[in-house]
Design an enzyme around this catalytic site. Structure first.
Site, PDB file in Angstrom:
ATOM      1  N   SER A 132       0.670  -1.159  -0.022  1.00 31.08           N
ATOM      2  CA  SER A 132      -0.011   0.053   0.062  1.00 31.08           C
ATOM      3  C   SER A 132       0.915   1.431  -0.027  1.00 31.08           C
ATOM      4  CB  SER A 132      -0.905  -0.085   1.087  1.00 31.08           C
ATOM      5  OG  SER A 132      -1.857   0.781   0.975  1.00 31.08           O
ATOM      6  N   ASP A 146      -9.385  -5.379  -4.638  1.00 31.30           N
ATOM      7  CA  ASP A 146      -8.838  -4.329  -3.858  1.00 31.30           C
ATOM      8  C   ASP A 146      -9.765  -3.097  -3.890  1.00 31.30           C
ATOM      9  OD1 ASP A 146      -7.308  -2.338  -2.681  1.00 31.30           O
ATOM     10  OD2 ASP A 146      -5.554  -3.256  -3.179  1.00 31.30           O
ATOM     11  N   HIS A 189      -7.155  -5.931  -0.384  1.00 28.12           N
ATOM     12  CA  HIS A 189      -6.061  -5.017  -0.364  1.00 28.12           C
ATOM     13  C   HIS A 189      -5.168  -5.564   1.008  1.00 28.12           C
ATOM     14  CE1 HIS A 189      -3.848  -1.222  -0.369  1.00 28.12           C
ATOM     15  NE2 HIS A 189      -4.035  -1.347   0.939  1.00 28.12           N
TER      16      HIS A 189
END
Length: 272
Positions: free
Chosen positions: A95, A223, A252
């Site tokens: 991320s 995601d 995610h």
């Protein structure tokens, strides 16, 4: 507990486990190095030196309200690498951590980085702009900032649902959600707020073009936090030596069956 001090006086906590080729793991927002505990064990068991740090403002690092931007995050990572005198490094970022390691490898890690791995990473750019018309509207990120200010404790609980894909029927334990909440509650509010701008509005197109080592780009097709069309699909076209793998139905958050498969792929890519 081990710390290094950055040039601007911020103490960065890190964990260091195992021996062998160093692998550094950078966590996502609003978490800490605790998010990588499974990977730290797997990597060290496989003969690598696994190192994971708490980003400034997060976890056990200094609760600073300054420097909450991708470039400073990358400079902090550089300070850690230099303090430990690491070479032949594999950097892994999830991320926001993906943006951090991409900036580091592109601008600060030349001669030290051997490979780059990202999962659900933010580059090249999340927000919608004239040059990025299919990005997410700025209002999406304004709402995140508003929720962080209004009731961050409840917001971390709510965010865990989509982060792990529980709202799409994935089997996610209450413990996993609580741990997400726990890590989120450790982040300095100013750091959490400012990081929204960092992960949404930092254009890393040129960083991706500058990556000159092999890069593995992993992303879940489901995601909900960093949509794949805004990130991995574009990133793979910008990196000269990229391997893209899309994990069908994966969320995610690195969790469950997705985590098991991804971890095997990470070990295989490092060993190549």
């Amino acid at each position: 507990m081990p710390y290094i001090t950055t040039p601007d006086g911020v103490e960065i906590y890190y964990t260091d486990q195992g021996t062998g080729q160093p692998v550094i793991l950078s966590h996502g927002w609003p978490l800490s190095s605790d998010a990588w505990q499974t990977e730290i064990k797997l990597l060290s068991d496989a003969g690598y030196r696994a190192i994971a740090h708490d980003r400034r403002g997060h976890g056990r690092s200094t609760k600073t309200f300054t420097g909450n931007d991708i470039d400073t995050y990358a400079k902090d990572l550089s300070a850690l690498v230099e303090a430990l005198n690491l070479t032949d490094v594999v950097v892994i970022g999830h991320s926001t951590g993906g943006g951090e390691v991409v900036r580091y490898a592109a601008q600060y890690g030349k001669g030290r980085v051997a490979k780059v791995i990202t999962a659900g990473a933010i580059p090249p750019l999340m927000v919608k702009t004239d040059a990025n018309p299919d990005g997410l509207p700025i209002e999406v990120f304004d709402e995140i900032r508003a929720n962080v200010l209004k009731d961050r404790s409840q917001f971390w609980f709510d965010l865990a649902e989509s982060f792990f894909g529980a709202n799409h029927g994935r089997d996610v334990s209450y413990g996993a959600k609580i741990d997400f909440w726990r890590q989120g509650m450790l982040v300095n509010l100013s750091a959490a707020y400012d990081c929204v701008k960092a992960f949404s509005e930092t254009d890393q197109t040129e960083d991706l073009k500058a990556i000159d080592v092999p890069m593995f780009i992993a992303h879940g097709s489901d995601d909900q936090i960093v949509p794949i069309k805004d990130a991995a699909l574009k990133a793979a076209e910008l990196v000269a030596n990229a391997t893209l793998k899309v994990y069908e139905g994966a969320p995610h958050g690195i969790h469950g069956d997705y985590q098991e498969i991804l971890d095997k792929d990470i070990l295989a890519f490092i060993a190549e």
